[in-house]
Design an enzyme around this catalytic site. Structure first.
Site, PDB file in Angstrom:
ATOM      1  N   ASP A  51       5.901  64.550 -46.104  1.00  0.00           N
ATOM      2  CA  ASP A  51       5.757  63.055 -46.161  1.00  0.00           C
ATOM      3  C   ASP A  51       6.139  62.261 -45.296  1.00  0.00           C
ATOM      4  OD1 ASP A  51       4.675  61.377 -49.203  1.00  0.00           O
ATOM      5  OD2 ASP A  51       5.952  60.412 -47.356  1.00  0.00           O
ATOM      6  N   ALA A  76      -2.806  57.889 -44.181  1.00  0.00           N
ATOM      7  CA  ALA A  76      -2.586  56.675 -44.753  1.00  0.00           C
ATOM      8  C   ALA A  76      -3.509  56.431 -46.243  1.00  0.00           C
ATOM      9  CB  ALA A  76      -3.061  55.447 -43.825  1.00  0.00           C
ATOM     10  N   SER A  78      -6.751  54.464 -48.052  1.00  0.00           N
ATOM     11  CA  SER A  78      -7.744  53.646 -47.313  1.00  0.00           C
ATOM     12  C   SER A  78      -8.697  53.426 -48.456  1.00  0.00           C
ATOM     13  CB  SER A  78      -8.352  54.736 -46.434  1.00  0.00           C
ATOM     14  OG  SER A  78      -8.762  55.902 -47.215  1.00  0.00           O
ATOM     15  N   ASN A  93       3.031  53.041 -48.024  1.00  0.00           N
ATOM     16  CA  ASN A  93       2.663  54.284 -47.487  1.00  0.00           C
ATOM     17  C   ASN A  93       1.878  54.171 -46.116  1.00  0.00           C
ATOM     18  OD1 ASN A  93       1.869  57.018 -47.193  1.00  0.00           O
ATOM     19  ND2 ASN A  93      -0.013  56.779 -48.079  1.00  0.00           N
ATOM     20  N   TYR A 142      -5.971  46.657 -47.845  1.00  0.00           N
ATOM     21  CA  TYR A 142      -6.016  47.520 -47.011  1.00  0.00           C
ATOM     22  C   TYR A 142      -6.078  47.329 -45.441  1.00  0.00           C
ATOM     23  CZ  TYR A 142      -8.522  51.487 -44.573  1.00  0.00           C
ATOM     24  OH  TYR A 142      -9.131  52.338 -43.694  1.00  0.00           O
ATOM     25  N   PHE A 170     -15.900  52.252 -38.877  1.00  0.00           N
ATOM     26  CA  PHE A 170     -16.837  51.503 -39.779  1.00  0.00           C
ATOM     27  C   PHE A 170     -17.016  52.425 -40.997  1.00  0.00           C
ATOM     28  CE2 PHE A 170     -17.876  47.359 -38.217  1.00  0.00           C
ATOM     29  CZ  PHE A 170     -17.051  47.435 -37.179  1.00  0.00           C
ATOM     30  N   HIS A 190     -16.257  55.947 -52.900  1.00  0.00           N
ATOM     31  CA  HIS A 190     -17.055  55.441 -51.743  1.00  0.00           C
ATOM     32  C   HIS A 190     -18.561  55.700 -51.988  1.00  0.00           C
ATOM     33  CE1 HIS A 190     -13.512  56.297 -49.311  1.00  0.00           C
ATOM     34  NE2 HIS A 190     -13.725  55.066 -48.920  1.00  0.00           N
ATOM     35  N   LEU A 191     -19.591  54.869 -51.473  1.00  0.00           N
ATOM     36  CA  LEU A 191     -20.922  54.672 -51.673  1.00  0.00           C
ATOM     37  C   LEU A 191     -21.588  56.168 -51.653  1.00  0.00           C
ATOM     38  CD1 LEU A 191     -23.126  52.634 -52.908  1.00  0.00           C
ATOM     39  CD2 LEU A 191     -23.671  52.451 -50.350  1.00  0.00           C
ATOM     40  N   PHE A 209     -22.503  47.137 -56.609  1.00  0.00           N
ATOM     41  CA  PHE A 209     -21.384  45.981 -56.787  1.00  0.00           C
ATOM     42  C   PHE A 209     -21.857  44.943 -56.027  1.00  0.00           C
ATOM     43  CE2 PHE A 209     -17.938  49.774 -56.801  1.00  0.00           C
ATOM     44  CZ  PHE A 209     -18.280  49.823 -58.382  1.00  0.00           C
TER      45      PHE A 209
HETATM   46  N1  UDP Z   1     -20.518  50.271 -53.450  1.00  0.00           N
HETATM   47  C1  UDP Z   1     -21.132  50.152 -54.428  1.00  0.00           C
HETATM   48  N2  UDP Z   1     -21.019  51.035 -55.406  1.00  0.00           N
HETATM   49  C2  UDP Z   1     -20.274  51.906 -55.351  1.00  0.00           C
HETATM   50  C3  UDP Z   1     -19.370  52.139 -54.245  1.00  0.00           C
HETATM   51  C4  UDP Z   1     -19.749  51.047 -53.051  1.00  0.00           C
HETATM   52  O1  UDP Z   1     -22.048  49.218 -54.644  1.00  0.00           O
HETATM   53  O2  UDP Z   1     -19.936  52.498 -56.595  1.00  0.00           O
HETATM   54  C5  UDP Z   1     -20.777  49.175 -52.103  1.00  0.00           C
HETATM   55  C6  UDP Z   1     -19.453  48.311 -51.731  1.00  0.00           C
HETATM   56  O3  UDP Z   1     -19.427  47.481 -52.597  1.00  0.00           O
HETATM   57  C7  UDP Z   1     -19.672  48.368 -50.406  1.00  0.00           C
HETATM   58  C8  UDP Z   1     -20.549  49.586 -49.789  1.00  0.00           C
HETATM   59  O4  UDP Z   1     -21.079  50.133 -51.134  1.00  0.00           O
HETATM   60  O5  UDP Z   1     -20.558  47.339 -49.942  1.00  0.00           O
HETATM   61  C9  UDP Z   1     -19.652  50.428 -49.160  1.00  0.00           C
HETATM   62  O6  UDP Z   1     -18.561  50.770 -49.981  1.00  0.00           O
HETATM   63  P1  UDP Z   1     -17.638  51.996 -49.789  1.00  0.00           P
HETATM   64  O7  UDP Z   1     -16.285  51.911 -50.730  1.00  0.00           O
HETATM   65  O8  UDP Z   1     -18.173  53.234 -49.629  1.00  0.00           O
HETATM   66  O9  UDP Z   1     -16.747  51.693 -48.081  1.00  0.00           O
HETATM   67  P2  UDP Z   1     -16.115  50.210 -47.637  1.00  0.00           P
HETATM   68  O10 UDP Z   1     -17.006  49.433 -47.113  1.00  0.00           O
HETATM   69  O11 UDP Z   1     -15.454  49.826 -48.968  1.00  0.00           O
HETATM   70  O12 UDP Z   1     -15.050  50.861 -46.601  1.00  0.00           O
END
Ligand code: UDP
Length: 331
Positions: A51, A76, A78, A93, A142, A170, A190-191, A209
């Site tokens: 760690d 880290a 994220s 962290n 973050y 990105f 993540h999406l 979201f």
């Molecule tokens: N998002 C969503 N539903 C999910 C996860 C993410 O609508 O279950 C949206 C989130 O609000 C953002 C985009 O998808 O606008 C990318 O989110 P992610 O968490 O993949 O990456 P971030 O942009 O937060 O690094």
């Protein structure tokens, strides 16, 4: 080159290790396996469990491993959403870990480091695409910790001559072309992985979201960049430093934005599966649009993304998610 990769068992770290080894480099990994996976560690890499917040553990590796040319630092936390609920975890962290790391690197006279930063350092952008010298006003904790990490590197370089490259990613996505390693967070937030879990049947639906953003279809727009392209950028950044390049900051993205709805539609086409969608409230801390200008990385590092098409990116991710229904637990 001999490279120490901190967080080399994580998502972007493991893909970078694979790329380094594919290109004939020697790799040493240091990872606490809190979010990383031992199964993601390349068999030819030397692995140390430890760690970063523990000076004794990182010192032990640097005492033992001679001839390290550069360090790549991924170790880290994220997750934007988690950082809003548990900000002190991120300070501990991301910032305390990096502080201990820098002390150890200075003591061991290591002079070159490349590390993960993020588009989240910018916050709500003033214009699109985002340039490296645009204002940084993070809208989430973050991003705030990554911005502070960049400043820590800046001042350490002033005092101790440790050169750094900060790579502001990105949206990292996709998986290694072999399908052997991929994205596996627990819990997944993540999406693209969530959409593909809805497609592979391990999740009921994908929640969108926020549908009231000021974008053409009301959902957030992001710049999705393949993890192997990110990996290659780290290697180019190491070479840039070793060839005498000065400390620098680079954006890494494709320069094209896709809305959440567009990503879902593309995933439906790639997978041929029905994907159930539920519209929900906005998630805290999400800017509406984040699109990179990566011209600086292209011009200075000679970086050229190979996966610049969303369907191809999702195809690589689907190769992983359709064969690893429970991530690395399926192995
Ligand atoms: N998002 C969503 N539903 C999910 C996860 C993410 O609508 O279950 C949206 C989130 O609000 C953002 C985009 O998808 O606008 C990318 O989110 P992610 O968490 O993949 O990456 P971030 O942009 O937060 O690094």
């Amino acid at each position: 080159m001999k490279i120490l990769v901190l967080g080399g068992a994580g998502y972007i770290g493991s893909h970078t290790v694979y790329r380094l080894i594919e290109q004939g480099n020697e790799v040493v990994i240091f990872d606490n396996l809190e979010t990383g996976h031992i199964e993601a560690v390349h068999p030819k890499a030397k692995f140390y469990k430890g760690d970063l917040r523990n000076r004794v553990e990182i010192d032990a590796v640097l005492d033992k491993e001679n001839g390290i040319d550069a360090v790549i630092h991924f170790a880290a936390n994220s997750l934007v959403g988690e950082s809003m609920i548990n900000p002190l975890k991120y300070y501990d962290n991301n910032l305390c870990g990096t502080k201990v790391l820098l002390e150890s690197l200075v003591a061991h006279n290591i002079k070159n480091i490349v590390f993960s930063s993020t588009a989240a350092t910018y916050g709500e952008p003033k214009h699109t695409p985002i340039l490296e010298d645009d204002p940084t006003n993070p809208t989430n904790c973050y991003g705030e910790t990554k911005k502070a990490m960049e400043r820590m590197f800046y001042w350490t370089q002033q005092a101790h001559g440790l050169k750094y490259v900060s790579l502001r990613y990105f949206n990292a996505c996709g998986a290694h072309i072999s399908g052997k390693i991929g994205e596996a967070h627990n819990p997944e937030t993540h999406l693209i992985p969530i959409i593909l879990q809805a497609a592979n049947g391990t999740r009921d639906h994908i929640s969108i979201f926020g549908t009231d953003y000021n974008t053409p279809d009301g959902t957030c727009i992001r710049d999705y960049i393949h993890v192997t392209d990110l990996a290659q950028a780290h290697i180019l950044a190491v070479k840039y430093l070793l060839n005498g390049g000065e400390s620098n900051i680079f954006n890494l993205g494709n320069g094209v934005g896709f809305s959440v709805r567009e990503v879902i539609e593309t995933a439906k086409k790639v997978t041929g599966k029905e994907i159930k969608v539920i519209e929900e409230e906005r998630r805290a801390g999400d800017p509406a649009i984040l699109i990179a200008s990566s011209d600086k990385a292209k011009n200075i590092l000679g970086w050229k993304p190979e996966y610049d098409d969303l369907s191809t990116i999702i195809e690589t991710a689907w190769k992983w998610h359709s064969t690893h229904l429970n991530g690395y637990l399926s192995d």
